[in-house]
Design a protein around this motif. Structure first.
Motif, PDB file in Angstrom:
ATOM      1  N   ASN A  34       0.871  -1.173   0.000  1.00 39.30           N
ATOM      2  CA  ASN A  34       0.000   0.000   0.000  1.00 39.30           C
ATOM      3  C   ASN A  34       0.904   1.217   0.000  1.00 39.30           C
ATOM      4  N   ASN A  35       0.955   1.895  -1.154  1.00 42.06           N
ATOM      5  CA  ASN A  35       1.878   3.024  -1.348  1.00 42.06           C
ATOM      6  C   ASN A  35       3.307   2.553  -1.075  1.00 42.06           C
ATOM      7  N   SER A  36       3.986   3.119  -0.083  1.00 40.17           N
ATOM      8  CA  SER A  36       5.379   2.749   0.171  1.00 40.17           C
ATOM      9  C   SER A  36       5.521   1.671   1.240  1.00 40.17           C
ATOM     10  N   VAL A  37       4.412   1.149   1.740  1.00 42.62           N
ATOM     11  CA  VAL A  37       4.456   0.113   2.776  1.00 42.62           C
ATOM     12  C   VAL A  37       4.300  -1.263   2.134  1.00 42.62           C
ATOM     13  N   ALA A  38       5.201  -2.172   2.466  1.00 47.14           N
ATOM     14  CA  ALA A  38       5.130  -3.552   1.968  1.00 47.14           C
ATOM     15  C   ALA A  38       5.407  -4.499   3.132  1.00 47.14           C
ATOM     16  N   VAL A  39       4.451  -5.387   3.406  1.00 48.89           N
ATOM     17  CA  VAL A  39       4.619  -6.351   4.491  1.00 48.89           C
ATOM     18  C   VAL A  39       4.161  -7.739   4.030  1.00 48.89           C
ATOM     19  N   PRO A  40       4.810  -8.793   4.511  1.00 51.58           N
ATOM     20  CA  PRO A  40       4.350 -10.143   4.165  1.00 51.58           C
ATOM     21  C   PRO A  40       2.915 -10.356   4.653  1.00 51.58           C
ATOM     22  N   ALA A  77      -7.529  -2.092   2.579  1.00 47.99           N
ATOM     23  CA  ALA A  77      -7.798  -0.966   1.682  1.00 47.99           C
ATOM     24  C   ALA A  77      -9.165  -1.164   1.028  1.00 47.99           C
ATOM     25  N   LYS A  78      -9.647  -0.133   0.352  1.00 53.05           N
ATOM     26  CA  LYS A  78     -10.953  -0.207  -0.302  1.00 53.05           C
ATOM     27  C   LYS A  78     -10.960  -1.216  -1.437  1.00 53.05           C
ATOM     28  N   LYS A  79      -9.829  -1.380  -2.094  1.00 56.73           N
ATOM     29  CA  LYS A  79      -9.758  -2.277  -3.240  1.00 56.73           C
ATOM     30  C   LYS A  79      -8.549  -3.188  -3.085  1.00 56.73           C
ATOM     31  N   THR A  80      -8.747  -4.471  -3.351  1.00 58.06           N
ATOM     32  CA  THR A  80      -7.652  -5.436  -3.318  1.00 58.06           C
ATOM     33  C   THR A  80      -7.411  -5.959  -4.726  1.00 58.06           C
TER      34      THR A  80
END
Length: 137
Positions: A34-40, A77-80
């Motif tokens: 999500n934007n600049s956040v990336a998590v497993p 988020a609103k959309k996946t």
């Protein structure tokens, strides 16, 4: 240091595009971005039927494991939108996305069979047909 044998802990010989055949674990994973956040977001260990039977574990295909990750996903988020490589682009994955209201994007190999106007056709042949008809520039 003990030497790892293929019989240990679901380790098996897997293909690496950079290293050839390697002795390793084989994971099905997902990554939430999500934007600049990336998590497993999901991690499932794959084992072939023989390994699962030896360990007394229910065998699941990589596609079944990926579908399980989708089932466990908690949308933030609103959309996946799921993005995957050509190995996972198939009806089973698209149907699982549809059942959750998710969108998807995936590569597809040009030799795959698709249905167009109620007929089976190779994707590369369909592309050529549409290009000749003016559907692609």
């Amino acid at each position: 240091m003990p030497q790892i044998q293929p019989k240990h802990q679901m380790v098996g010989y897997n293909h690496s595009s950079t290293m050839g055949t390697v002795l390793s674990h084989n994971y099905v994973t997902s990554l939430y971005v999500n934007n600049s956040v990336a998590v497993p977001d999901g991690l499932k260990l794959y084992g072939n039927q023989k390994k699962c039977q030896e360990k007394g574990i229910e065998f699941k295909t990589r596609l079944q494991l990926a579908c399980g990750i989708m089932d466990e996903h908690a949308p933030l988020a609103k959309k996946t939108i799921w993005l995957w490589d050509s190995w996972f682009t198939c009806q089973e994955m698209a149907s699982k996305c549809r059942s959750h209201g998710y969108s998807w994007v995936g590569e597809i190999k040009s030799n795959r069979i698709v249905f167009y106007e109620d007929k089976r056709i190779r994707l590369d042949e369909l592309f050529d047909k549409l290009r000749l008809e003016g559907g692609f520039l």
